[in-house]
Scaffold this motif. Sequence first.
Motif, PDB file in Angstrom:
ATOM      1  N   GLY A 196       0.803  -1.207   0.000  1.00 24.45           N
ATOM      2  CA  GLY A 196       0.000   0.000   0.000  1.00 24.45           C
ATOM      3  C   GLY A 196       0.838   1.259   0.000  1.00 24.45           C
ATOM      4  O   GLY A 196       2.041   1.248  -0.282  1.00 24.45           O
ATOM      5  N   SER A 197       0.174   2.357   0.336  1.00 25.90           N
ATOM      6  CA  SER A 197       0.799   3.675   0.332  1.00 25.90           C
ATOM      7  C   SER A 197       0.393   4.433   1.582  1.00 25.90           C
ATOM      8  O   SER A 197      -0.800   4.502   1.916  1.00 25.90           O
ATOM      9  CB  SER A 197       0.386   4.452  -0.919  1.00 25.90           C
ATOM     10  OG  SER A 197       0.871   5.768  -0.881  1.00 25.90           O
ATOM     11  N   VAL A 198       1.380   5.004   2.261  1.00 22.39           N
ATOM     12  CA  VAL A 198       1.152   5.772   3.480  1.00 22.39           C
ATOM     13  C   VAL A 198       1.799   7.138   3.287  1.00 22.39           C
ATOM     14  O   VAL A 198       2.984   7.221   2.943  1.00 22.39           O
ATOM     15  CB  VAL A 198       1.749   5.059   4.705  1.00 22.39           C
ATOM     16  CG1 VAL A 198       1.573   5.904   5.958  1.00 22.39           C
ATOM     17  CG2 VAL A 198       1.100   3.687   4.888  1.00 22.39           C
ATOM     18  N   ALA A 199       1.029   8.225   3.468  1.00 25.18           N
ATOM     19  CA  ALA A 199       1.545   9.546   3.143  1.00 25.18           C
ATOM     20  C   ALA A 199       1.103  10.588   4.148  1.00 25.18           C
ATOM     21  O   ALA A 199       0.001  10.508   4.713  1.00 25.18           O
ATOM     22  CB  ALA A 199       1.088   9.963   1.742  1.00 25.18           C
ATOM     23  N   ALA A 200       1.966  11.576   4.352  1.00 22.63           N
ATOM     24  CA  ALA A 200       1.647  12.759   5.141  1.00 22.63           C
ATOM     25  C   ALA A 200       2.185  13.975   4.396  1.00 22.63           C
ATOM     26  O   ALA A 200       3.335  13.982   3.950  1.00 22.63           O
ATOM     27  CB  ALA A 200       2.251  12.675   6.542  1.00 22.63           C
ATOM     28  N   SER A 201       1.348  14.999   4.255  1.00 23.32           N
ATOM     29  CA  SER A 201       1.733  16.193   3.516  1.00 23.32           C
ATOM     30  C   SER A 201       1.296  17.434   4.268  1.00 23.32           C
ATOM     31  O   SER A 201       0.125  17.546   4.664  1.00 23.32           O
ATOM     32  CB  SER A 201       1.093  16.184   2.112  1.00 23.32           C
ATOM     33  OG  SER A 201       1.339  17.391   1.435  1.00 23.32           O
ATOM     34  N   ALA A 202       2.230  18.371   4.470  1.00 22.45           N
ATOM     35  CA  ALA A 202       1.941  19.641   5.129  1.00 22.45           C
ATOM     36  C   ALA A 202       2.462  20.772   4.252  1.00 22.45           C
ATOM     37  O   ALA A 202       3.652  20.822   3.954  1.00 22.45           O
ATOM     38  CB  ALA A 202       2.584  19.691   6.511  1.00 22.45           C
ATOM     39  N   ILE A 203       1.574  21.674   3.821  1.00 21.76           N
ATOM     40  CA  ILE A 203       1.940  22.786   2.951  1.00 21.76           C
ATOM     41  C   ILE A 203       1.301  24.052   3.508  1.00 21.76           C
ATOM     42  O   ILE A 203       0.079  24.130   3.658  1.00 21.76           O
ATOM     43  CB  ILE A 203       1.495  22.554   1.501  1.00 21.76           C
ATOM     44  CG1 ILE A 203       2.042  21.225   0.970  1.00 21.76           C
ATOM     45  CG2 ILE A 203       1.959  23.701   0.613  1.00 21.76           C
ATOM     46  CD1 ILE A 203       1.562  20.892  -0.437  1.00 21.76           C
ATOM     47  N   SER A 204       2.113  25.059   3.768  1.00 20.58           N
ATOM     48  CA  SER A 204       1.593  26.286   4.363  1.00 20.58           C
ATOM     49  C   SER A 204       0.774  27.101   3.375  1.00 20.58           C
ATOM     50  O   SER A 204      -0.365  27.473   3.651  1.00 20.58           O
ATOM     51  CB  SER A 204       2.757  27.123   4.917  1.00 20.58           C
ATOM     52  OG  SER A 204       2.271  28.297   5.523  1.00 20.58           O
ATOM     53  N   ASN A 205       1.332  27.429   2.204  1.00 20.95           N
ATOM     54  CA  ASN A 205       0.634  28.219   1.182  1.00 20.95           C
ATOM     55  C   ASN A 205       0.730  27.525  -0.171  1.00 20.95           C
ATOM     56  O   ASN A 205       1.812  27.098  -0.567  1.00 20.95           O
ATOM     57  CB  ASN A 205       1.246  29.620   1.058  1.00 20.95           C
ATOM     58  CG  ASN A 205       1.073  30.444   2.319  1.00 20.95           C
ATOM     59  OD1 ASN A 205      -0.029  30.554   2.859  1.00 20.95           O
ATOM     60  ND2 ASN A 205       2.165  31.037   2.797  1.00 20.95           N
ATOM     61  N   THR A 206      -0.391  27.452  -0.883  1.00 22.35           N
ATOM     62  CA  THR A 206      -0.419  26.802  -2.194  1.00 22.35           C
ATOM     63  C   THR A 206      -1.218  27.630  -3.186  1.00 22.35           C
ATOM     64  O   THR A 206      -2.340  28.054  -2.882  1.00 22.35           O
ATOM     65  CB  THR A 206      -1.054  25.402  -2.110  1.00 22.35           C
ATOM     66  OG1 THR A 206      -0.330  24.600  -1.199  1.00 22.35           O
ATOM     67  CG2 THR A 206      -1.065  24.739  -3.476  1.00 22.35           C
ATOM     68  N   VAL A 207      -0.647  27.856  -4.373  1.00 24.30           N
ATOM     69  CA  VAL A 207      -1.375  28.413  -5.513  1.00 24.30           C
ATOM     70  C   VAL A 207      -1.172  27.457  -6.682  1.00 24.30           C
ATOM     71  O   VAL A 207      -0.035  27.166  -7.069  1.00 24.30           O
ATOM     72  CB  VAL A 207      -0.895  29.823  -5.891  1.00 24.30           C
ATOM     73  CG1 VAL A 207      -1.541  30.265  -7.205  1.00 24.30           C
ATOM     74  CG2 VAL A 207      -1.226  30.817  -4.793  1.00 24.30           C
TER      75      VAL A 207
END
Length: 405
Positions: free
Chosen positions: A148-159
């Motif tokens: 499987g796939s295990v993911a964590a993503s943290a992004i402050s600002n996105t355009v």
Amino acid sequence: MAATALCAAAATEAAAQTPPQDSLVLNQQLQLGDVFSHQTINVVDAQDQVTAETSAQGNAASGAVENGSITVQSGQDMRGDATARTDVALGGDTWGEVNVTTQAGGNYLAVSAYDADLTTDAVQSNTGGLVGAVTEIGDSSARLHAGGSVAASAISNTVALYGEGSLLQGDIDQTNAATVRSFSRIQSQYIPAAATVTADAVGNAVAATGVQTSGQDLSIIQSSTGDFLEADASANAGNAWDLAARARATANQAVLNNQGGSVVVASAQDNSSFVRAAALTTAYDYGRAEAYARGAANELSVGNNDVYVEIDNNQFNAGGVDVSATFSGTNGYDVYVGAEAVGNAVTGYACSECPGYLEANNVQTNNGSVSAQTSTTVAGSNRAVITGANAVGNSATFYVSRPTH
């Protein structure tokens, strides 16, 4: 007199019903409090898939235009924490794939254009304390038969901008003063299939994609001043067939891809945050094992599968960049371990078969320490070990070629 007044009123009503040629969107968002989400899941002997998604977002706006033109003026201000966490305990045998994703974000803006002109004036600011995402899966007795796939993503600002047969233009200004952290881990006894663990942490992110005779003319300003940005991925199994941990941390990131028109970009990136990326993979017995980590303070990539590219790039880094990748195992076949760290990086390319033309003005200053480290331990026997560690203060690559050449 009455007839004159009636005609005037009718003309005014008709003018009011006639839409202007350009659509206009004015968006102002302010988030003062904290935003959080958390899931806890306990599963024993699951016969099919285990899928979970957890997200926390401070401000979000999205839209699209088709066969016209639109101007989007957006201001997003995040002043609280945004945190998301997923905990999944897997006991016994899990026969289906395990797919778990956790996402945390401060400000998000996405606009698409189809056979249209899109003008974007976007300002994003995050002065909150934390943007954090955590994913923890399994236990020491878990057997994940389908991987499987295990993911964590943290992004402050996105355009994020997208165009088909369109012109993408405008100004983007992003400021991150928050701490950004992502942590992703899998713990298991047995995984006889492919399993990946990923962690991504980004302060400011801009993505612009144009296809089918699109063009881009953008000005991008990004600044990251938070204490640190950290991405940590950990993949662990007693016996694994194909196991990988991948971590990426970037303070300021802008990626522009285009085809069918010109690309003109002016970019200024400034970072004083500490950037850390760490990947750890452990397995007693293994087939293929990988640990890869990449960290960058400032990163700009501009590519056009057409004739013209113009880049005006200015990057300054005063924060440290620390990257590590580690593998530890006993008996197996192939091991891949890699760590890449860079203070400032810019890449620009144009199509070589058009023929392409590229013009670049590049200024890079790195005043922070940059380190990349790998550690590989094989206690028993295996077939191949391939490792690499690369640290660069300033990196600039410009070429006239397709990305695959």
